[in-house]
Scaffold this motif. Sequence first.
Motif, PDB file in Angstrom:
ATOM      1  N   UNK A 132       3.780 -10.900  -8.618  1.00 41.98           N
ATOM      2  CA  UNK A 132       4.623  -9.991  -8.203  1.00 41.98           C
ATOM      3  C   UNK A 132       4.162  -8.569  -8.193  1.00 41.98           C
ATOM      4  N   UNK A 133       4.086  -8.118  -6.836  1.00 38.65           N
ATOM      5  CA  UNK A 133       3.330  -6.871  -6.794  1.00 38.65           C
ATOM      6  C   UNK A 133       3.813  -6.130  -5.356  1.00 38.65           C
ATOM      7  N   UNK A 134       3.542  -4.999  -5.353  1.00 35.99           N
ATOM      8  CA  UNK A 134       3.631  -4.259  -4.168  1.00 35.99           C
ATOM      9  C   UNK A 134       2.394  -3.461  -3.637  1.00 35.99           C
ATOM     10  N   UNK A 135       2.427  -2.687  -2.564  1.00 35.00           N
ATOM     11  CA  UNK A 135       1.372  -2.191  -2.151  1.00 35.00           C
ATOM     12  C   UNK A 135       1.545  -0.543  -1.970  1.00 35.00           C
ATOM     13  N   UNK A 136       0.647   0.379  -2.281  1.00 26.94           N
ATOM     14  CA  UNK A 136       0.893   1.687  -2.375  1.00 26.94           C
ATOM     15  C   UNK A 136      -0.171   2.338  -1.383  1.00 26.94           C
ATOM     16  N   UNK A 137       0.070   3.275  -0.177  1.00 25.79           N
ATOM     17  CA  UNK A 137      -0.521   3.912   0.599  1.00 25.79           C
ATOM     18  C   UNK A 137      -0.770   5.178   0.044  1.00 25.79           C
ATOM     19  N   UNK A 138      -1.899   5.982   0.558  1.00 27.36           N
ATOM     20  CA  UNK A 138      -2.182   7.237  -0.024  1.00 27.36           C
ATOM     21  C   UNK A 138      -1.442   8.246   1.048  1.00 27.36           C
ATOM     22  N   UNK A 139      -0.563   9.283   0.859  1.00 26.49           N
ATOM     23  CA  UNK A 139      -0.006  10.000   1.784  1.00 26.49           C
ATOM     24  C   UNK A 139      -0.964  10.747   2.655  1.00 26.49           C
ATOM     25  N   UNK A 140      -0.894  10.604   4.027  1.00 32.01           N
ATOM     26  CA  UNK A 140      -1.766  11.233   4.951  1.00 32.01           C
ATOM     27  C   UNK A 140      -2.989  10.423   5.168  1.00 32.01           C
ATOM     28  N   UNK A 141      -3.394   9.460   4.503  1.00 30.61           N
ATOM     29  CA  UNK A 141      -5.025   8.902   4.573  1.00 30.61           C
ATOM     30  C   UNK A 141      -4.691   7.516   5.586  1.00 30.61           C
ATOM     31  N   UNK A 142      -5.312   7.421   6.448  1.00 30.30           N
ATOM     32  CA  UNK A 142      -5.372   6.201   7.433  1.00 30.30           C
ATOM     33  C   UNK A 142      -6.533   5.739   7.653  1.00 30.30           C
ATOM     34  N   UNK A 143      -7.338   5.830   6.375  1.00 27.19           N
ATOM     35  CA  UNK A 143      -8.874   5.150   6.262  1.00 27.19           C
ATOM     36  C   UNK A 143      -8.737   4.282   5.167  1.00 27.19           C
ATOM     37  N   UNK A 144      -7.964   4.783   3.885  1.00 25.58           N
ATOM     38  CA  UNK A 144      -8.106   3.779   2.811  1.00 25.58           C
ATOM     39  C   UNK A 144      -7.069   2.671   2.806  1.00 25.58           C
TER      40      UNK A 144
END
Length: 231
Positions: A132-144
Amino acid sequence: MSSLALALAPPAKSVVLYRNGDPFFPGRRFVLNQRHFQTWEVFLKEVTKSIQAPLAVRNLYTPRHGHRLACLGDLQDGCHYVAAGSERFKKLEDSSQLLAAAVLVNIAQAPCGFCPHPQLQEFWLRPCLGCSCCSVFRNGDLLSPPLPLPLSKSSPLQWDTLLAMLTEKVNLRCGAVHRLCRLDGTQVSSGEELLHGHYYVAVGDEEYKKLPYFQLLVPQGSMSSTLWYVD
């Protein structure tokens, strides 16, 4: 060590260790053999350095029941353990952390909504029922790639604690994580709103940047793109 001694030495063991109380730590695999780790103390010293523990590792525990290990002989091949200092052992409430991190596959190749079972890597793109998990992006980061965020309904973290832990793991350029947003920019205000398999963006004190995070950072054609994403 002589060739005869090497031949008679016990076979190497492979174990995965987690940091006590850190649900975001992905786990570190260690291969133990008599040549590299001749004593328990030498092994614990290496564990401290390898997992970057805040304090020296003094104890290893089984993840479910917290049974304390006393020597190298107690370690079982293929098993998982929790590394701790002198603090109290903190039980892992569910299997998401164990399942998500025990594989040797780069997380960038698939979203965490589909954590692979360590012994069933062919199911990498199938939902793992024990996870059970979700995923988190970094704001403004389209490389990571997105960061995996394990969820626990039995013992959810306080919101401020969760944001503080994300601050440590996400490493936003602007500093601390102050908000979590959905991909449409709407703000999440509590851990209870986080849903398994969904994607979110960690935001600091800057404005949310609506960018094609999912389209660029999640493999298109995986089951996640059809099951979990709603624009």
